[in-house]
Design a protein around this motif. Structure first.
Motif, short mmCIF file in Angstrom:
data_model
loop_
_atom_site.label_atom_id
_atom_site.label_comp_id
_atom_site.label_asym_id
_atom_site.label_seq_id
_atom_site.Cartn_x
_atom_site.Cartn_y
_atom_site.Cartn_z
N THR A 1 15.47 -9.71 -142.63
CA THR A 1 15.97 -11.05 -142.34
C THR A 1 17.32 -10.97 -141.63
OG1 THR A 1 14.88 -11.93 -144.31
CG2 THR A 1 16.61 -13.29 -143.34
N ARG A 2 17.48 -11.79 -140.60
CA ARG A 2 18.81 -11.93 -139.98
C ARG A 2 19.66 -12.75 -140.95
NH1 ARG A 2 21.85 -15.77 -138.01
NH2 ARG A 2 20.19 -17.28 -138.37
N GLN B 1 24.94 -20.99 -127.90
CA GLN B 1 24.05 -20.56 -128.98
C GLN B 1 23.42 -19.23 -128.61
OE1 GLN B 1 21.45 -24.07 -129.54
NE2 GLN B 1 22.61 -24.44 -131.41
N ALA B 2 23.04 -18.48 -129.61
CA ALA B 2 22.44 -17.16 -129.38
C ALA B 2 21.31 -16.96 -130.39
CB ALA B 2 23.49 -16.06 -129.51
N ASP B 3 20.09 -16.99 -129.90
CA ASP B 3 18.93 -16.75 -130.76
C ASP B 3 18.75 -15.25 -130.97
OD1 ASP B 3 16.47 -16.99 -132.12
OD2 ASP B 3 15.38 -16.72 -130.25
N VAL B 4 18.61 -14.84 -132.22
CA VAL B 4 18.35 -13.44 -132.57
C VAL B 4 17.03 -13.38 -133.32
CG1 VAL B 4 19.13 -11.41 -133.86
CG2 VAL B 4 20.80 -12.87 -132.68
N ALA C 1 15.16 -20.72 -136.25
CA ALA C 1 15.07 -20.10 -137.57
C ALA C 1 13.73 -19.39 -137.78
CB ALA C 1 15.26 -21.16 -138.66
N SER C 2 12.73 -19.76 -137.03
CA SER C 2 11.37 -19.25 -137.27
C SER C 2 11.23 -17.76 -136.98
CB SER C 2 10.37 -20.04 -136.43
OG SER C 2 10.65 -19.92 -135.04
N ASN C 3 12.13 -17.15 -136.19
CA ASN C 3 12.02 -15.73 -135.88
C ASN C 3 13.10 -14.89 -136.55
OD1 ASN C 3 14.26 -16.33 -134.36
ND2 ASN C 3 13.25 -16.07 -132.37
N ASP C 4 13.73 -15.46 -137.57
CA ASP C 4 14.80 -14.74 -138.26
C ASP C 4 14.27 -13.69 -139.24
OD1 ASP C 4 16.62 -16.25 -136.91
OD2 ASP C 4 17.28 -17.44 -138.63
N THR C 5 13.02 -13.83 -139.66
CA THR C 5 12.45 -12.93 -140.67
C THR C 5 11.18 -12.28 -140.14
OG1 THR C 5 13.35 -14.27 -142.47
CG2 THR C 5 11.52 -12.81 -143.02
#
Length: 287
Positions: free
Chosen positions: A257-258, A158-161, A268-272
């Motif tokens: 937004t990613r 997994q890769a958090d962006v 998901a909380s840091n995608d936007t």
């Protein structure tokens, strides 16, 4: 002064030793491939998965083995279930003449070796290309009715962006400086990262777009992509939004937004991200 003289055979041996040392260091630095894993059932049958790390679309296999050390024939029935059930699809299965594969996902495998012989089977599967979870668990059972005896777990990288949006105001020019960024938080590197930024409705044009970015006037959106985002790195996209006549006191909010990346993003909380500026006069914007 003493001058050292080296013969050709000595230099050749030195080169061999140096090359071997480099290969050893390279081997230490290279990441180890995911090791197989095995579980053993109550009757002694063994099930081994070829790898414990998979990505969507990858193929892997299960190897079944039962060595009969007794003086009489034996038979054991091995079944299983994947969770999530739709994460894996069956490809094909083969086995020795003393094995039987019954349709299923995974198939039921019957291993029936004669006295002091063995039975083997291999079954191949593929991870769904649409799988977005972090792990797949295979529960194995023996007999009928089936009694669970062990699990094999496959993990997916997994890769958090995370995204950030920073705006810069202007004096007398009626423009907004926009800086959007994508940060790779790992653990794996992210690929195909796409950020979509919605600009204010007052945007008339965008200038200074960097490579990898495009502007769609109809939707007031800027889309930026980067091919690879390693863990611990940040890629910035900076440009200028040109604005029409502005209303005093009007807030100007920009949201980024990613919208795409691989492998799956677990947070998901840091995608936007957003930033807001305020119109002070028709040509002055403060952020």
């Amino acid at each position: 002064m003493i001058r050292a003289r080296f013969t050709r055979p000595f230099l050749a041996r030195l080169l061999v030793v140096f090359s071997a040392a480099l290969l050893a260091v390279s081997a230490l630095a290279a990441p180890a491939p995911a090791a197989p894993a095995s579980v053993t059932g109550p009757t002694g049958e063994q099930v081994t998965v070829s790898t414990t790390t998979v990505s969507p679309g990858d193929a892997f296999q299960l190897d079944y083995f039962f060595g009969n050390t007794s003086d009489s024939a034996q038979s054991v029935l091995v079944s299983g279930s994947f969770a999530p059930a739709d994460a894996v699809t069956f490809i094909t299965g083969t086995g020795t003449s003393n094995t039987t594969l019954v349709s299923g996902n995974p198939p039921v495998v019957q291993l029936s070796p004669a006295a002091r012989s063995k039975a083997e089977a291999t079954v191949r599967f593929r991870v769904s290309p649409d799988f977005t979870g972090s792990q797949i668990v295979l529960t194995l059972s023996e007999g009928s009715p089936a009694v669970p005896f062990g699990t094999l777990t496959l993990t997916t990288p997994q890769a958090d962006v995370s995204t950030s949006t920073t705006l810069t105001g202007s004096l007398l020019t009626g423009t907004l400086g926009v800086d959007t960024a994508a940060t790779g938080n790992g653990p794996a590197a992210a690929t195909g990262v796409t950020l979509t930024t919605r600009l204010p409705a007052q945007t008339t044009s965008v200038t200074g777009l960097p490579a990898g970015c495009s502007y769609a006037p109809g939707t007031q959106q800027v889309t930026c992509t980067t091919a690879t985002l390693p863990n611990g790195t940040t890629t910035h996209f900076a440009y200028t939004a040109n604005l029409s006549a502005l209303t005093v006191g009007l807030p100007l909010t920009i949201t980024t937004t990613r919208t795409a990346s691989a492998p799956s993003d677990p947070v998901a909380s840091n995608d936007t991200s957003t930033d807001t500026c305020t119109v002070v006069t028709g040509l002055i914007v403060l952020c």
